[in-house]
Write an enzyme that holds these catalytic residues in place. Structure first.
Site, PDB file in Angstrom:
ATOM      1  N   SER A  93       0.829  -1.201   0.000  1.00  0.00           N
ATOM      2  CA  SER A  93       0.000   0.000   0.000  1.00  0.00           C
ATOM      3  C   SER A  93       0.863   1.250   0.000  1.00  0.00           C
ATOM      4  O   SER A  93       1.985   1.242   0.534  1.00  0.00           O
ATOM      5  CB  SER A  93      -0.856  -0.039   1.265  1.00  0.00           C
ATOM      6  OG  SER A  93      -1.434   1.207   1.500  1.00  0.00           O
ATOM      7  N   TYR A 145      -2.241  -1.406  11.027  1.00  0.00           N
ATOM      8  CA  TYR A 145      -2.460  -1.942   9.682  1.00  0.00           C
ATOM      9  C   TYR A 145      -1.303  -1.548   8.766  1.00  0.00           C
ATOM     10  O   TYR A 145      -0.721  -2.386   8.066  1.00  0.00           O
ATOM     11  CB  TYR A 145      -3.800  -1.424   9.102  1.00  0.00           C
ATOM     12  CG  TYR A 145      -3.879  -1.605   7.610  1.00  0.00           C
ATOM     13  CD1 TYR A 145      -4.042  -2.872   7.057  1.00  0.00           C
ATOM     14  CD2 TYR A 145      -3.746  -0.511   6.735  1.00  0.00           C
ATOM     15  CE1 TYR A 145      -4.076  -3.045   5.680  1.00  0.00           C
ATOM     16  CE2 TYR A 145      -3.779  -0.678   5.365  1.00  0.00           C
ATOM     17  CZ  TYR A 145      -3.944  -1.944   4.836  1.00  0.00           C
ATOM     18  OH  TYR A 145      -3.964  -2.127   3.483  1.00  0.00           O
ATOM     19  N   LYS A 191       1.887  -3.875   6.640  1.00  0.00           N
ATOM     20  CA  LYS A 191       2.329  -3.815   5.233  1.00  0.00           C
ATOM     21  C   LYS A 191       3.823  -3.517   5.184  1.00  0.00           C
ATOM     22  O   LYS A 191       4.577  -4.119   4.419  1.00  0.00           O
ATOM     23  CB  LYS A 191       1.554  -2.728   4.474  1.00  0.00           C
ATOM     24  CG  LYS A 191       0.082  -3.015   4.321  1.00  0.00           C
ATOM     25  CD  LYS A 191      -0.155  -4.241   3.452  1.00  0.00           C
ATOM     26  CE  LYS A 191      -1.599  -4.657   3.386  1.00  0.00           C
ATOM     27  NZ  LYS A 191      -1.806  -5.999   2.882  1.00  0.00           N
TER      28      LYS A 191
HETATM   29  P1  NAD Z   1     -10.962  -7.174   1.312  1.00  0.00           P
HETATM   30  O1  NAD Z   1     -11.169  -7.169   2.774  1.00  0.00           O
HETATM   31  O2  NAD Z   1     -12.127  -6.974   0.434  1.00  0.00           O
HETATM   32  O3  NAD Z   1     -10.196  -8.515   0.860  1.00  0.00           O
HETATM   33  C1  NAD Z   1      -9.345  -9.218   1.716  1.00  0.00           C
HETATM   34  C2  NAD Z   1      -9.838 -10.655   1.747  1.00  0.00           C
HETATM   35  O4  NAD Z   1      -8.977 -11.438   2.582  1.00  0.00           O
HETATM   36  C3  NAD Z   1     -11.255 -10.784   2.314  1.00  0.00           C
HETATM   37  O5  NAD Z   1     -12.048 -11.492   1.386  1.00  0.00           O
HETATM   38  C4  NAD Z   1     -11.067 -11.579   3.609  1.00  0.00           C
HETATM   39  O6  NAD Z   1     -12.173 -12.415   3.865  1.00  0.00           O
HETATM   40  C5  NAD Z   1      -9.775 -12.335   3.346  1.00  0.00           C
HETATM   41  N1  NAD Z   1      -8.982 -12.670   4.549  1.00  0.00           N
HETATM   42  C6  NAD Z   1      -8.598 -11.863   5.571  1.00  0.00           C
HETATM   43  N2  NAD Z   1      -7.866 -12.553   6.461  1.00  0.00           N
HETATM   44  C7  NAD Z   1      -7.755 -13.826   5.987  1.00  0.00           C
HETATM   45  C8  NAD Z   1      -7.139 -15.011   6.459  1.00  0.00           C
HETATM   46  N3  NAD Z   1      -6.470 -15.030   7.618  1.00  0.00           N
HETATM   47  N4  NAD Z   1      -7.241 -16.135   5.721  1.00  0.00           N
HETATM   48  C9  NAD Z   1      -7.914 -16.146   4.543  1.00  0.00           C
HETATM   49  N5  NAD Z   1      -8.545 -15.060   4.057  1.00  0.00           N
HETATM   50  C10 NAD Z   1      -8.466 -13.912   4.777  1.00  0.00           C
HETATM   51  O7  NAD Z   1      -9.838  -6.056   0.987  1.00  0.00           O
HETATM   52  P2  NAD Z   1      -9.338  -5.495  -0.403  1.00  0.00           P
HETATM   53  O8  NAD Z   1      -9.697  -4.051  -0.454  1.00  0.00           O
HETATM   54  O9  NAD Z   1      -9.739  -6.385  -1.494  1.00  0.00           O
HETATM   55  O10 NAD Z   1      -7.773  -5.564  -0.163  1.00  0.00           O
HETATM   56  C11 NAD Z   1      -6.997  -6.666  -0.609  1.00  0.00           C
HETATM   57  C12 NAD Z   1      -5.563  -6.465  -0.140  1.00  0.00           C
HETATM   58  O11 NAD Z   1      -5.075  -5.215  -0.642  1.00  0.00           O
HETATM   59  C13 NAD Z   1      -5.409  -6.388   1.377  1.00  0.00           C
HETATM   60  O12 NAD Z   1      -4.207  -7.033   1.747  1.00  0.00           O
HETATM   61  C14 NAD Z   1      -5.334  -4.906   1.646  1.00  0.00           C
HETATM   62  O13 NAD Z   1      -4.615  -4.636   2.825  1.00  0.00           O
HETATM   63  C15 NAD Z   1      -4.572  -4.418   0.407  1.00  0.00           C
HETATM   64  N6  NAD Z   1      -4.807  -2.996   0.112  1.00  0.00           N
HETATM   65  C16 NAD Z   1      -6.083  -2.526  -0.027  1.00  0.00           C
HETATM   66  C17 NAD Z   1      -6.300  -1.162  -0.281  1.00  0.00           C
HETATM   67  C18 NAD Z   1      -7.692  -0.609  -0.394  1.00  0.00           C
HETATM   68  O14 NAD Z   1      -7.854   0.615  -0.302  1.00  0.00           O
HETATM   69  N7  NAD Z   1      -8.728  -1.418  -0.612  1.00  0.00           N
HETATM   70  C19 NAD Z   1      -5.213  -0.282  -0.423  1.00  0.00           C
HETATM   71  C20 NAD Z   1      -3.925  -0.805  -0.293  1.00  0.00           C
HETATM   72  C21 NAD Z   1      -3.739  -2.160  -0.027  1.00  0.00           C
HETATM   73  N1  UFG Z   2     -12.503  11.260   3.585  1.00  0.00           N
HETATM   74  C1  UFG Z   2     -13.508  12.129   3.940  1.00  0.00           C
HETATM   75  N2  UFG Z   2     -14.665  11.595   4.428  1.00  0.00           N
HETATM   76  C2  UFG Z   2     -14.872  10.257   4.562  1.00  0.00           C
HETATM   77  C3  UFG Z   2     -13.825   9.378   4.189  1.00  0.00           C
HETATM   78  C4  UFG Z   2     -12.648   9.918   3.709  1.00  0.00           C
HETATM   79  O1  UFG Z   2     -13.365  13.350   3.843  1.00  0.00           O
HETATM   80  O2  UFG Z   2     -15.942   9.830   5.012  1.00  0.00           O
HETATM   81  C5  UFG Z   2     -11.257  11.819   3.011  1.00  0.00           C
HETATM   82  C6  UFG Z   2     -10.011  11.496   3.799  1.00  0.00           C
HETATM   83  O3  UFG Z   2      -9.804  12.450   4.826  1.00  0.00           O
HETATM   84  C7  UFG Z   2      -8.932  11.503   2.716  1.00  0.00           C
HETATM   85  C8  UFG Z   2      -9.676  10.992   1.471  1.00  0.00           C
HETATM   86  O4  UFG Z   2     -11.056  11.215   1.742  1.00  0.00           O
HETATM   87  O5  UFG Z   2      -8.517  12.820   2.476  1.00  0.00           O
HETATM   88  C9  UFG Z   2      -9.455   9.521   1.192  1.00  0.00           C
HETATM   89  O6  UFG Z   2      -9.743   8.773   2.359  1.00  0.00           O
HETATM   90  P1  UFG Z   2      -9.923   7.185   2.339  1.00  0.00           P
HETATM   91  O7  UFG Z   2     -10.273   6.772   3.732  1.00  0.00           O
HETATM   92  O8  UFG Z   2     -10.850   6.788   1.257  1.00  0.00           O
HETATM   93  O9  UFG Z   2      -8.492   6.670   1.904  1.00  0.00           O
HETATM   94  P2  UFG Z   2      -7.050   6.877   2.571  1.00  0.00           P
HETATM   95  O10 UFG Z   2      -6.205   7.600   1.576  1.00  0.00           O
HETATM   96  O11 UFG Z   2      -7.160   7.451   3.924  1.00  0.00           O
HETATM   97  O12 UFG Z   2      -6.523   5.379   2.728  1.00  0.00           O
HETATM   98  C10 UFG Z   2      -6.762   4.355   1.764  1.00  0.00           C
HETATM   99  C11 UFG Z   2      -6.878   3.010   2.459  1.00  0.00           C
HETATM  100  C12 UFG Z   2      -5.553   2.615   3.062  1.00  0.00           C
HETATM  101  C13 UFG Z   2      -4.490   2.634   2.009  1.00  0.00           C
HETATM  102  C14 UFG Z   2      -4.448   3.976   1.326  1.00  0.00           C
HETATM  103  C15 UFG Z   2      -3.476   3.904   0.179  1.00  0.00           C
HETATM  104  O13 UFG Z   2      -7.860   3.071   3.485  1.00  0.00           O
HETATM  105  O14 UFG Z   2      -5.640   1.310   3.565  1.00  0.00           O
HETATM  106  O15 UFG Z   2      -5.723   4.325   0.821  1.00  0.00           O
HETATM  107  O16 UFG Z   2      -3.227   5.167  -0.324  1.00  0.00           O
HETATM  108  F1  UFG Z   2      -3.293   2.378   2.578  1.00  0.00           F
END
Ligand code: NAD
Ligand code: UFG
Length: 338
Positions: free
Chosen positions: A124, A149, A153
């Site tokens: 991330s 969290y 990572k």
């Molecule tokens: P998500 O929660 O939709 O997907 C993660 C999946 O992993 C879920 O389906 C959950 O059931 C499964 N899981 C969790 N723990 C587990 C375990 N111990 N064994 C087996 N399955 C397990 O999240 P996502 O948004 O699809 O994110 C996928 C990956 O990308 C994650 O590692 C997350 O940290 C990373 N990531 C997400 C974002 C974002 O903004 N969505 C940003 C950066 C990184």
């Molecule tokens: N925000 C609002 N109102 C809300 C939610 C968010 O104003 O209800 C704002 C936040 O302050 C920020 C922007 O919208 O300025 C984006 O916020 P998000 O929560 O959507 O995303 P973040 O950038 O905080 O973080 C996300 C994921 C992290 C990941 C990161 C990677 O939650 O796990 O993107 O850039 F690491």
């Protein structure tokens, strides 16, 4: 080539399974469904018209993983499984370290014992902390995370780096995602947050569908063009395609490779509101609230390295991201629940 996708029933994982199958790879999914619906697999199968072997299993369960590896003999792993709620991780640090770090250690051990040393890891932009510069290149130093969290990572990147340094048979790709939004064009799979969404786009779509009264904008006094936080939003299908492209960096001798997956463009919170309203015709009422703890002003990528080395570039713009997020939400107001 057979790819084991951990967390493949989740938001990014399900979209990646679609693109893997479209590209001719065999995908096998392992997910414990802690944050996913059992309905996802059938919906992905309906999109691609192909069967997906699915194992409801926890990556911390060594015995279960060993059986899956024995049966499926995957060539590579794309590792999405993990807990990902930033705020929740502050209150449940042990649970986050145990699930994400211990789970990955178990997975890596089972992989190497089965001679599978190819992994793409979901990292991330959070590892950059408050970035030393923008646009953020992969050379930007890793920073200080503001929550457990983020540290998982950060630590898992280090563990994978050390593992690959010690054993050159490993091929490791660390993909640093920026802010994934949007959904598959079919509107049948998408992001399905539990309870009140933490992230901006699912919050906006729930306001649009009438489940929440108004958006809370966290701060309008940042040093940005309109005072609200700027992020690099990327369509989840583009992100999924980035994984397919990254598979070429698992060829023997590829070593360790790190890529940002973003668009290189930053949008503020108010830019997103405006673009969403224009793309969908839905009005999003909002109020300005104080800053959210741990937030930074600006975060957007340089997407050059992935473009040059993987031939990958985001195709979808903000309009499609908004339209597709809205299609998913409006077709599925309660997510995967009926
Ligand atoms: P998500 O929660 O939709 O997907 C993660 C999946 O992993 C879920 O389906 C959950 O059931 C499964 N899981 C969790 N723990 C587990 C375990 N111990 N064994 C087996 N399955 C397990 O999240 P996502 O948004 O699809 O994110 C996928 C990956 O990308 C994650 O590692 C997350 O940290 C990373 N990531 C997400 C974002 C974002 O903004 N969505 C940003 C950066 C990184
Ligand atoms: N925000 C609002 N109102 C809300 C939610 C968010 O104003 O209800 C704002 C936040 O302050 C920020 C922007 O919208 O300025 C984006 O916020 P998000 O929560 O959507 O995303 P973040 O950038 O905080 O973080 C996300 C994921 C992290 C990941 C990161 C990677 O939650 O796990 O993107 O850039 F690491």
């Amino acid at each position: 080539m057979k790819i084991l996708v951990t967390g493949g029933a989740g938001f990014i994982g399900s979209h990646t399974v679609v693109e893997l199958q479209n590209a001719g790879y065999d995908a096998v999914v392992v997910d414990n469904l802690v944050n996913a619906s059992p309905k996802v697999i059938a919906r992905v199968e309906a999109i691609t018209g192909k069967k997906i072997p699915f194992y409801e299993a926890d990556i911390r369960d060594r015995e279960a993983l060993e059986k899956i590896f024995e049966q499926e003999k995957p060539d590579a792993v794309i590792h999405f499984a993990g807990l990902k709620a930033v705020g929740e991780s502050v209150g449940l640090p042990w649970e986050y370290y145990e699930n994400n770090v211990s789970g990955t250690l178990t997975l890596l051990d089972v992989m190497r014992k089965n001679g599978c040393k190819n992994i793409i890891f979901s990292s991330s932009a959070t590892v950059y902390g408050d970035p030393a510069f923008v646009p953020i290149t992969e050379e930007c130093p890793k920073g200080t995370c503001t929550n457990p969290y983020g540290w998982t990572k950060w630590m898992l990147e280090q563990i994978l780096t050390d593992l690959q340094f010690a054993d050159k048979e490993w091929n490791v790709v660390l993909l640093r995602y920026f802010n994934p939004i949007g959904a598959h064009k079919s509107g049948t799979i998408g992001e399905n947050p539990n309870g009140v969404p933490n992230n901006l786009m699912p919050y906006i779509t729930q306001v649009a569908v009438g489940k929440l009264p108004q958006l809370h904008v966290y701060g309008d006094d940042y040093d940005t063009h309109d005072g609200t936080g700027v992020r690099d939003y990327i369509h989840v299908v583009d992100l999924a395609l980035g994984h397919v492209k990254a598979l070429k960096k698992l060829e023997p001798g590829s070593g360790l490779n790190i890529y940002n997956l973003g668009t290189g463009v930053g949008y503020s919170v108010l830019d997103i509101v405006k673009n969403f309203e224009e793309a969908t015709g839905k009005k999003i009422p909002y109020v300005i609230d104080p800053r959210r703890a741990g937030d930074i002003a600006t975060c957007y990528s340089s997407a050059k390295k992935a473009q040059e080395e993987l031939g990958w570039e985001a195709q979808y713009g903000i309009k499609e991201m908004c339209e597709d997020s809205w299609r998913w939400q409006s077709m599925n107001p309660n997510g995967y629940d009926e």
